[in-house]
Design an enzyme around this catalytic site. Structure first.
Site, PDB file in Angstrom:
ATOM      1  CD  GLU A 187       1.103   2.601   8.657  1.00  0.00           C
ATOM      2  OE1 GLU A 187       2.346   2.486   8.621  1.00  0.00           O
ATOM      3  OE2 GLU A 187       0.471   3.315   7.862  1.00  0.00           O
ATOM      4  CG  ASP A 215      -4.613  -0.399   0.864  1.00  0.00           C
ATOM      5  OD1 ASP A 215      -4.275  -0.073   2.024  1.00  0.00           O
ATOM      6  OD2 ASP A 215      -4.938   0.424  -0.012  1.00  0.00           O
TER       7      ASP A 215
HETATM    8 ZN   LIG Z   1       0.890   2.671   3.813  1.00  0.00          ZN
END
Ligand SMILES: [Zn+2]
Length: 424
Positions: A285, A366
């Site tokens: 996030e 990621d």
């Molecule tokens: Zn995301």
């Protein structure tokens, strides 16, 4: 000859319905596949796969029915002139309660009230079935019928409070007109969105959920350390009681400028037995924030809003447009609704583009978490979320390219691994 706007809009809606239903059939076939994709073999347990398959298939069948009823209703409303009829009736209603029926603001509010009652009634059977049959059957639903209706009533009350001032402002702005109308409308929406972003977490979200500060402990310390190492202006760190409604789990980041909050679902904390997994999800996030994804999305929304208002100002006085949908007068709100309908084709394209961008953002976030050393924790966190939410394991490439804002798990794991090999 006048351009048949209404017929064109209905035709396009049906065309899109056929196309999207075709994609749904492709995806339905993917749900039916009896085996996991190669990369998920041994990663996802057989039990979870069996359950996710049953859940996906139930949702998919329900979706076919829901979409079919929606397209019938939506095209019926346009073809049979229901909109102008409701507009006329709401004018009569305004007169019958002793208000000035020539006043466009009262007339519009009465119309919107009618629309809201209609959509509440027509949505109700579907949301009831989805929550208390499908979600319940697969063990997700945690809410009582009482909580369900209380949420709806709260939602209605909020729109009764917030709707009228916003509608009044928009109508007043459009009626004042001028060459810079699109700019005024955009500026109004811009300010409104900032106000709502400020008020939502303090006034509205707490009406539905309980937000408690994440208690002191290892998890809190780890998240705070991560945030400060990235210079993330973390002001509040909350746990939300998502479990009172559903056992689906999530985490999100909220706020603007130097006032950010991170909200963790209590279900997420329960499902990820390993704290490191929760921290990895947060690292992802924070990647969105560090890589300016939130800023890009905000700017994109502003540009799209401006373009929409620009388009609207071009057609807002078009007799042809209003008459094609059965209107003799040209009320502001109706103009906005009709314009919205005529740009449905563009909207589908824009959504497709936004999904493309969003998926690449997910890969980047990621990769960001991986760079911070969370590759393994993120990997197992993603797998756990996928399992606990019974998300679809097999996805049709066409369907996911068109609908998905997040890449399928298979692709995310593959990307995490690929980046890993390069590093070593
Ligand atoms: Zn995301």
């Amino acid at each position: 000859m006048a351009f048949p706007y209404m017929e064109a809009v209905v035709g396009f809606m049906i065309l899109m319905y056929v196309f999207e239903t075709y994609l749904d059939f492709r995806q339905h076939a993917a749900y039916k596949l009896p085996t996991l994709p190669k990369t998920l073999e041994g990663v996802i347990s057989d039990d979870k796969f069996r359950k996710s398959r049953a859940y996906s298939l139930d949702k998919s069948r329900f979706h076919f029915v829901h979409e079919f009823v929606s397209i019938l209703m939506d095209s019926g409303i346009l073809l049979f002139g229901i909109l102008p009829w409701v507009w006329k009736k709401s004018g009569e209603f305004v007169g019958s309660v002793g208000l000035d029926r020539e006043n466009e603001i009262w007339h519009t509010l009465a119309f919107l009230a009618g629309v809201m009652i209609w959509s509440q009634i027509t949505d109700l059977p579907f949301s009831l079935y989805s929550t208390f049959v499908i979600e319940a059957k697969h063990g997700f639903n945690k809410q009582t019928i009482w909580l369900f209706f209380r949420d709806i009533i709260k939602g209605i009350i909020i729109s009764i409070i917030l709707g009228p001032p916003i509608v009044t402002a928009i109508i007043t702005i459009v009626q004042s007109g001028g060459p810079y109308l699109a700019i005024y409308l955009w500026a109004f929406m811009f300010v409104l969105s900032l106000v709502m972003m400020t008020l939502y977490p303090v006034l509205i979200a707490p009406l539905f959920n309980k937000f408690t500060p994440l208690p002191d402990g290892q998890l809190r310390t780890k998240i705070e350390n991560l945030a400060s190492s990235l210079k993330f202006p973390l002001k509040k760190l909350f746990v939300v009681d998502g479990s009172t409604r559903s056992s689906h789990s999530n985490a999100y980041m909220y706020g603007f400028f130097n006032n950010k909050r991170i909200v963790l679902y209590d279900t997420l904390i329960q499902q990820c037995k390993d704290e490191e997994e929760v921290v990895a999800v947060i690292a992802h996030e924070l990647g969105h924030w560090k890589l300016n994804h939130t800023m890009y999305s905000f700017v994109a929304v502003q540009i799209l809003t401006f373009l929409q208002f620009g388009g609207y100002t071009l057609v807002r006085n078009s007799n042809e447009l209003f008459q094609s949908f059965g209107f003799d007068t040209q009320p502001v709100l109706i103009g906005l609704i009709l314009f919205q309908h005529t740009v449905i084709p563009v909207q589908h394209l824009v959504n497709f583009g936004l999904n493309l961008v969003s998926r690449s953002f997910e890969f980047q976030a990621d990769a960001f978490a991986k760079k911070l050393g969370y590759a393994d924790a993120l990997r197992s966190g993603l797998v756990k979320l996928q399992e606990e939410n019974l998300s679809a394991m097999n996805t049709d490439p066409w369907y996911s390219a068109y609908h998905f804002s997040h890449p399928p798990l298979v692709e995310r794991l593959a990307a995490l691994d690929a980046a890993g090999k390069k590093d070593k």
